[in-house]
Enzyme design. Structure first.
Site, PDB file in Angstrom:
ATOM      1  CE  LYS A  58     -10.711  -0.487   3.044  1.00 33.29           C
ATOM      2  NZ  LYS A  58      -9.830   0.589   3.534  1.00 33.29           N
ATOM      3  CD1 TRP A  74      -2.696   1.574   0.422  1.00 32.46           C
ATOM      4  CD2 TRP A  74      -2.131   1.835   2.573  1.00 32.46           C
ATOM      5  NE1 TRP A  74      -3.465   2.590   0.930  1.00 32.46           N
ATOM      6  CE2 TRP A  74      -3.141   2.778   2.244  1.00 32.46           C
ATOM      7  CE3 TRP A  74      -1.624   1.807   3.873  1.00 32.46           C
ATOM      8  CZ2 TRP A  74      -3.639   3.674   3.180  1.00 32.46           C
ATOM      9  CZ3 TRP A  74      -2.121   2.692   4.794  1.00 32.46           C
ATOM     10  CH2 TRP A  74      -3.118   3.625   4.461  1.00 32.46           C
ATOM     11  CG  ASP A 111      -2.007  -2.906   7.196  1.00 26.07           C
ATOM     12  OD1 ASP A 111      -3.104  -2.847   7.787  1.00 26.07           O
ATOM     13  OD2 ASP A 111      -1.713  -2.144   6.249  1.00 26.07           O
ATOM     14  CB  ALA A 139      -6.699  -3.080   6.101  1.00 22.10           C
TER      15      ALA A 139
END
Length: 392
Positions: free
Chosen positions: A242, A126, A207, A209
């Site tokens: 999300k 990212w 991470d 997400a």
């Protein structure tokens, strides 16, 4: 003073959003922005979130500050959702403004604890990961991840590069649904990576997400749980944007696992960093998440809708792979069906991406990352036909 400022490089994704908005074509297609959309193009408010908001409106009695670390009930509920039982004694944590806030605070913690530590990132990753690291003036290195030919994992390259990690370095790992490629490590590969990093004395920095967007809520946490159980120290940055659909509420958490005897000191440092950055974290989204996770009926409805979202993305993946096979008369895009999460990197050139935008009104990131959730039954064949045309 202000006249001394220089222009900053524009975020490519935000720049793409602006270009899309300015495009007057009625049939344009947005596959760039990383938000879930339903078949109508709407990013809906989840049923359980709506129900929790109604309850909160009735029962909330104050808007005073929360604690520096956020509400303990939120932190505990998130730790349980991500890690399961058995980690509370090792886990220091702070609520953060979204997953980005969690990543920033994790990097600040690494810099505070070990200023010379190097942070290793997958290539690609990212774009905000390297951007924040550079801004903080930290050392950074990359490990190979994506095979441009197979559109899968370059596992040999990954292991060769991670063999160069030094003790005390932090290695950022995507817990599931790799952004931007959609290509994930399998269970055996995760085990090999964990064994190598443990032998090297590295600090895993996960991470997470997209928990619930890949193979399921529990399945998507499996790699993170293995790492948490294996390593003496782990950092986990997680987002509720999300899986709860509360993007604008900016709801995240940073979890720092360490020795139980050092938990109070670690917690104190996390609180200190929050105070230096934004003091008290936002609470509305965190309160909704807490209510959902603590109420059996709300939790069941949330999990059911999250599964609908996941299955919709899987269906779109298979539909796109089938349409591309038909349009190109080849199997070179079959990998789309095996990727997981919102994103896939298609392997198109920047020139081909530009042609899709200019001639077909199809917007995707320059590296050909697409948001699968930006598609629907009508636009899948349109995208497939346009890709066939620009790649022929």
């Amino acid at each position: 003073m202000l006249e001394q400022l220089n222009p900053q490089p524009q975020d490519k994704i935000l720049q793409l959003i602006a270009m899309y908005r300015e495009d007057p074509r009625a049939d344009k297609i947005d596959l760039g922005v990383g938000v879930y959309k339903d078949a109508t193009g709407l990013t809906p408010v989840m049923r359980a979130v709506k129900a929790a908001e109604k309850q909160l409106w009735e029962i909330e009695t104050t808007k005073t500050y929360t604690g520096l670390a956020g509400e303990p009930a939120y932190n505990a509920a998130m730790i349980e959702m991500i890690l399961g039982a058995g980690f509370a004694e090792r886990a220091a944590s702070v609520a953060t403004p979204g997953g980005t806030g969690a990543i920033r605070q994790a990097l600040e913690l690494i810099k505070l604890a070990s200023p010379k530590a190097k942070v290793w990132l997958s290539n690609p990753t990212w774009p905000n990961h390297p951007s924040i690291i550079k801004y903080l003036g930290m050392q950074m290195a990359e490990y190979r991840y994506f095979d441009a030919e197979t559109r899968g994992i370059d596992f040999d390259g990954l292991m060769q590069d991670l063999a160069n990690v030094a003790a005390g370095d932090a290695v950022l790992l995507h817990g599931c649904c790799h952004n931007p490629t959609g290509a994930n490590l399998n269970a055996d590969q995760w085990a090999q990576v964990a064994a190598l990093l443990l032998a090297k004395g590295a600090i895993p920095f996960v991470d997470l997400a997209y928990q619930g967007f890949g193979d399921g809520l529990e399945e998507d946490a499996a790699a993170t749980r293995i790492i948490a159980a294996t390593f003496p120290e782990v950092l986990i940055a997680a987002s509720c944007s999300k899986n709860f659909g509360i993007y604008r509420e900016r709801t995240g958490i940073l979890i720092a696992l360490g020795e139980a005897t050092r938990k109070a000191i670690t917690q104190g440092n996390l609180n200190f960093l929050n105070r230096q950055n934004y003091s008290f974290p936002p609470d509305h989204g965190a309160r909704l998440v807490t209510m959902i996770l603590q109420d059996d009926a709300l939790r069941a409805d949330w999990k059911a809708e999250l599964e609908e979202v996941r299955q919709n993305m899987l269906g779109l993946r298979q539909s796109l792979a089938d349409a591309l096979r038909l349009a190109t008369n080849s199997d070179r895009f079959d990998f789309v069906a095996s990727h997981r999460g919102m994103f896939s990197r298609l392997g198109l050139t920047e020139a081909q991406v530009n042609l899709l935008r200019e001639e077909h009104g199809i917007y995707m990131v320059g590296d050909s990352r697409i948001n699968i959730a930006g598609l629907n039954a009508k636009t899948v064949p349109i995208l497939a036909a346009a890709i066939a045309k620009v790649t022929s």
